[in-house]
Design a protein around this motif. Structure first.
Motif, PDB file in Angstrom:
ATOM      1  N   ASP A  21     -11.447  -0.004  -1.193  1.00  0.00           N
ATOM      2  CA  ASP A  21     -10.038  -0.409  -1.325  1.00  0.00           C
ATOM      3  C   ASP A  21      -9.825  -1.555  -2.308  1.00  0.00           C
ATOM      4  O   ASP A  21      -8.684  -1.844  -2.686  1.00  0.00           O
ATOM      5  N   GLY A  22     -10.900  -2.234  -2.709  1.00  0.00           N
ATOM      6  CA  GLY A  22     -10.781  -3.314  -3.700  1.00  0.00           C
ATOM      7  C   GLY A  22     -10.219  -4.607  -3.137  1.00  0.00           C
ATOM      8  O   GLY A  22      -9.987  -5.563  -3.888  1.00  0.00           O
ATOM      9  N   LEU A  23     -10.011  -4.663  -1.828  1.00  0.00           N
ATOM     10  CA  LEU A  23      -9.424  -5.866  -1.215  1.00  0.00           C
ATOM     11  C   LEU A  23     -10.321  -7.091  -1.419  1.00  0.00           C
ATOM     12  O   LEU A  23      -9.836  -8.182  -1.751  1.00  0.00           O
ATOM     13  N   ILE A  24     -11.609  -6.890  -1.235  1.00  0.00           N
ATOM     14  CA  ILE A  24     -12.549  -8.006  -1.390  1.00  0.00           C
ATOM     15  C   ILE A  24     -12.534  -8.527  -2.836  1.00  0.00           C
ATOM     16  O   ILE A  24     -12.583  -9.735  -3.079  1.00  0.00           O
ATOM     17  N   ASP A  25     -12.411  -7.590  -3.796  1.00  0.00           N
ATOM     18  CA  ASP A  25     -12.357  -7.978  -5.214  1.00  0.00           C
ATOM     19  C   ASP A  25     -11.102  -8.805  -5.476  1.00  0.00           C
ATOM     20  O   ASP A  25     -11.140  -9.804  -6.200  1.00  0.00           O
ATOM     21  N   MET A  26      -9.973  -8.353  -4.880  1.00  0.00           N
ATOM     22  CA  MET A  26      -8.712  -9.054  -5.095  1.00  0.00           C
ATOM     23  C   MET A  26      -8.797 -10.488  -4.560  1.00  0.00           C
ATOM     24  O   MET A  26      -8.314 -11.430  -5.200  1.00  0.00           O
ATOM     25  N   ILE A  27      -9.436 -10.654  -3.419  1.00  0.00           N
ATOM     26  CA  ILE A  27      -9.525 -11.983  -2.817  1.00  0.00           C
ATOM     27  C   ILE A  27     -10.449 -12.889  -3.647  1.00  0.00           C
ATOM     28  O   ILE A  27     -10.111 -14.038  -3.932  1.00  0.00           O
ATOM     29  N   ILE A  28     -11.581 -12.339  -4.094  1.00  0.00           N
ATOM     30  CA  ILE A  28     -12.510 -13.139  -4.914  1.00  0.00           C
ATOM     31  C   ILE A  28     -11.849 -13.485  -6.257  1.00  0.00           C
ATOM     32  O   ILE A  28     -11.906 -14.632  -6.712  1.00  0.00           O
ATOM     33  N   GLY A  29     -11.204 -12.481  -6.877  1.00  0.00           N
ATOM     34  CA  GLY A  29     -10.531 -12.701  -8.164  1.00  0.00           C
ATOM     35  C   GLY A  29      -9.465 -13.779  -8.050  1.00  0.00           C
ATOM     36  O   GLY A  29      -9.387 -14.687  -8.882  1.00  0.00           O
ATOM     37  N   VAL A  55      -7.745 -15.821   4.762  1.00  0.00           N
ATOM     38  CA  VAL A  55      -7.176 -15.783   6.111  1.00  0.00           C
ATOM     39  C   VAL A  55      -6.544 -14.415   6.380  1.00  0.00           C
ATOM     40  O   VAL A  55      -6.547 -13.928   7.513  1.00  0.00           O
ATOM     41  N   PHE A  56      -6.023 -13.791   5.311  1.00  0.00           N
ATOM     42  CA  PHE A  56      -5.310 -12.521   5.490  1.00  0.00           C
ATOM     43  C   PHE A  56      -6.221 -11.302   5.329  1.00  0.00           C
ATOM     44  O   PHE A  56      -5.753 -10.174   5.440  1.00  0.00           O
ATOM     45  N   TYR A  57      -7.495 -11.533   5.038  1.00  0.00           N
ATOM     46  CA  TYR A  57      -8.405 -10.411   4.759  1.00  0.00           C
ATOM     47  C   TYR A  57      -8.456  -9.409   5.927  1.00  0.00           C
ATOM     48  O   TYR A  57      -8.205  -8.213   5.745  1.00  0.00           O
ATOM     49  N   VAL A  58      -8.772  -9.920   7.115  1.00  0.00           N
ATOM     50  CA  VAL A  58      -8.915  -9.015   8.269  1.00  0.00           C
ATOM     51  C   VAL A  58      -7.576  -8.344   8.631  1.00  0.00           C
ATOM     52  O   VAL A  58      -7.537  -7.113   8.801  1.00  0.00           O
ATOM     53  N   PRO A  59      -6.457  -9.107   8.703  1.00  0.00           N
ATOM     54  CA  PRO A  59      -5.189  -8.420   9.010  1.00  0.00           C
ATOM     55  C   PRO A  59      -4.821  -7.340   7.988  1.00  0.00           C
ATOM     56  O   PRO A  59      -4.363  -6.253   8.373  1.00  0.00           O
ATOM     57  N   THR A  65      -6.391  -0.526   5.305  1.00  0.00           N
ATOM     58  CA  THR A  65      -7.596   0.296   5.153  1.00  0.00           C
ATOM     59  C   THR A  65      -7.917   1.120   6.401  1.00  0.00           C
ATOM     60  O   THR A  65      -8.137   2.333   6.308  1.00  0.00           O
ATOM     61  N   VAL A  66      -7.948   0.445   7.547  1.00  0.00           N
ATOM     62  CA  VAL A  66      -8.369   1.129   8.778  1.00  0.00           C
ATOM     63  C   VAL A  66      -7.507   2.356   9.116  1.00  0.00           C
ATOM     64  O   VAL A  66      -8.060   3.405   9.451  1.00  0.00           O
TER      65      VAL A  66
ATOM     66  N   PHE B  74      -6.802   0.134  22.620  1.00  0.00           N
ATOM     67  CA  PHE B  74      -5.569   0.030  21.833  1.00  0.00           C
ATOM     68  C   PHE B  74      -5.631  -1.209  20.952  1.00  0.00           C
ATOM     69  O   PHE B  74      -5.915  -2.300  21.439  1.00  0.00           O
ATOM     70  N   VAL B  75      -5.426  -1.023  19.637  1.00  0.00           N
ATOM     71  CA  VAL B  75      -5.372  -2.150  18.714  1.00  0.00           C
ATOM     72  C   VAL B  75      -3.979  -2.111  18.082  1.00  0.00           C
ATOM     73  O   VAL B  75      -3.638  -1.139  17.403  1.00  0.00           O
ATOM     74  N   ASP B  76      -3.210  -3.164  18.306  1.00  0.00           N
ATOM     75  CA  ASP B  76      -1.806  -3.200  17.852  1.00  0.00           C
ATOM     76  C   ASP B  76      -1.047  -1.952  18.311  1.00  0.00           C
ATOM     77  O   ASP B  76      -0.339  -1.317  17.535  1.00  0.00           O
ATOM     78  N   ARG B  77      -1.250  -1.588  19.527  1.00  0.00           N
ATOM     79  CA  ARG B  77      -0.594  -0.445  20.180  1.00  0.00           C
ATOM     80  C   ARG B  77      -0.981   0.914  19.570  1.00  0.00           C
ATOM     81  O   ARG B  77      -0.332   1.928  19.808  1.00  0.00           O
ATOM     82  N   ILE B  78      -2.005   0.897  18.716  1.00  0.00           N
ATOM     83  CA  ILE B  78      -2.487   2.164  18.145  1.00  0.00           C
ATOM     84  C   ILE B  78      -3.799   2.517  18.855  1.00  0.00           C
ATOM     85  O   ILE B  78      -4.691   1.676  18.948  1.00  0.00           O
ATOM     86  N   PRO B  79      -3.908   3.758  19.364  1.00  0.00           N
ATOM     87  CA  PRO B  79      -5.156   4.105  20.054  1.00  0.00           C
ATOM     88  C   PRO B  79      -6.332   4.207  19.084  1.00  0.00           C
ATOM     89  O   PRO B  79      -6.183   4.689  17.960  1.00  0.00           O
ATOM     90  N   ARG B  80      -7.471   3.670  19.502  1.00  0.00           N
ATOM     91  CA  ARG B  80      -8.674   3.747  18.666  1.00  0.00           C
ATOM     92  C   ARG B  80      -9.831   4.217  19.549  1.00  0.00           C
ATOM     93  O   ARG B  80     -10.061   3.667  20.615  1.00  0.00           O
ATOM     94  N   THR B  81     -10.533   5.240  19.070  1.00  0.00           N
ATOM     95  CA  THR B  81     -11.686   5.747  19.811  1.00  0.00           C
ATOM     96  C   THR B  81     -12.943   5.168  19.168  1.00  0.00           C
ATOM     97  O   THR B  81     -13.304   5.547  18.063  1.00  0.00           O
ATOM     98  N   LEU B  82     -13.547   4.239  19.863  1.00  0.00           N
ATOM     99  CA  LEU B  82     -14.706   3.540  19.303  1.00  0.00           C
ATOM    100  C   LEU B  82     -15.999   4.190  19.798  1.00  0.00           C
ATOM    101  O   LEU B  82     -16.192   4.349  21.001  1.00  0.00           O
TER     102      LEU B  82
END
Lengths: 202, 110
Positions: A21-29, A55-59, A65-66, B74-82
């Motif tokens: 997704d290039g997110l890590i690149d964007m943060i480093i850049g 701070v915003f990487y994981v959110p 991405t997820v 549930f993560v942020d009210r979205i179901p996740r199968t881990l």
């Protein structure tokens, strides 16, 4: 032995896939751009602003991405390896920084002069080593290119007598642009469908 | 008699191969799970290229064998199968790799 290599390759492919997704690149850049603006304006607020997106990487990862390619947690042994590589580099960077501040009293004058003239090349090389080390562990091959590009841009900047902030900004912007390009490509390749958001096995 | 015994010994690694893991679809799933700590259903589906139904059926077989654990959250009210490999599953894939290596060594005469 070859089975171990196959599993290592599979692991690297999985890493690279999760970071397509290039997110890590964007943060480093962005962080390098912040460092460059800090150098240009001599205002450390930009240094802080440069690192703020971490701070915003994981959110962002969880929101962008997820839902598209799913969630994965990598084994802690590899994360530890990356952590060790980065910690060694941080210690080296801090060492150089301390030498630059108190150096004139502790190291020979010639070495001190060399440091003050080429400190950015030294910094850049260490950051480049960090990129190469991370690429080696994770298989994100574009990090090798960043390592080489960073050192080349700084060396060219010094050689051509370009002001320091300009080539630092150039390097940061290049990484940022590559990151944005990867993000756009990723969003096009993995559009968010109703089905993608549903993560059910049955 | 002796020849038969030695032949049985040579074939032992093949007999030791776990048929549940040996199926290509499940081997793929097990291989991916063995290199991560955990992954969700979408990630496994993307990486293995399996369809939702196929992945679901094979995961259930692996879960029944005690090789994987499947947890819904549930993560942020979205179901996740881990999904993650159990200790038994990690042991099984390790044994599978060792047995396959033995078989290949036998075949290649190493």
């Amino acid at each position: 032995m070859s089975q171990d290599q196959d599993f290592k390759k599979l692991q690297q492919r999985t890493y690279a896939s999760f970071h397509q997704d290039g997110l890590i690149d964007m943060i480093i850049g962005w962080a390098i751009v912040g460092f460059g603006i800090n150098m240009a304006l001599d205002n450390s607020a930009f240094l802080f602003l440069g690192w703020l997106p971490i701070v915003f990487y994981v959110p962002i990862k969880n929101r962008v991405t997820v839902p598209r390619i799913g969630y994965v947690k990598f084994s802690s042994s590899n994360s530890l390896l990356i952590g060790i590589v980065l910690a060694i580099l941080l210690v080296l960077l801090l060492g150089i920084f301390i030498l630059l501040i108190v150096g004139p009293h502790l190291i020979p004058a010639q070495l001190s002069e060399w440091f003050s003239e080429y400190y950015l090349l030294l910094f850049g090389s260490l950051v480049g080593l960090g990129f190469a080390g991370t690429a080696l562990v994770t298989g994100i091959s574009r990090f090798y290119a960043y390592a080489v590009m960073l050192v080349l841009i700084i060396a060219a900047g010094i050689w051509l007598n370009i002001p320091d902030p300009i080539y630092v900004l150039t390097a940061g912007l290049l990484i940022l642009v590559v990151g944005i390009t990867h993000m756009v490509r990723f969003l096009r390749k993995h559009p968010l469908t109703n089905e993608a958001g549903v993560n059910e096995s049955e | 008699m002796n020849q038969s015994e030695s032949s049985n010994e040579e074939l032992q690694p093949i007999a030791d191969i776990d048929p549940l893991i040996h199926a290509p679809t499940r081997l793929k799933i097990m291989a991916y799970l063995s290199i991560v700590e955990s992954a969700d259903f979408t990630f496994l589906m993307n990486q293995t290229g399996l369809t939702r139904g196929n992945l679901s059926v094979n995961l259930r077989k692996l879960e029944d064998a005690g090789y994987v654990s499947i947890k819904k959250e549930f993560v942020d009210r979205i179901p996740r199968t881990l999904i993650r490999l159990t200790d038994e599953g990690r042991q099984a894939i390790q044994s599978y790799r060792e047995n396959m290596q033995l078989v290949l060594n036998e075949l290649l005469g190493e």
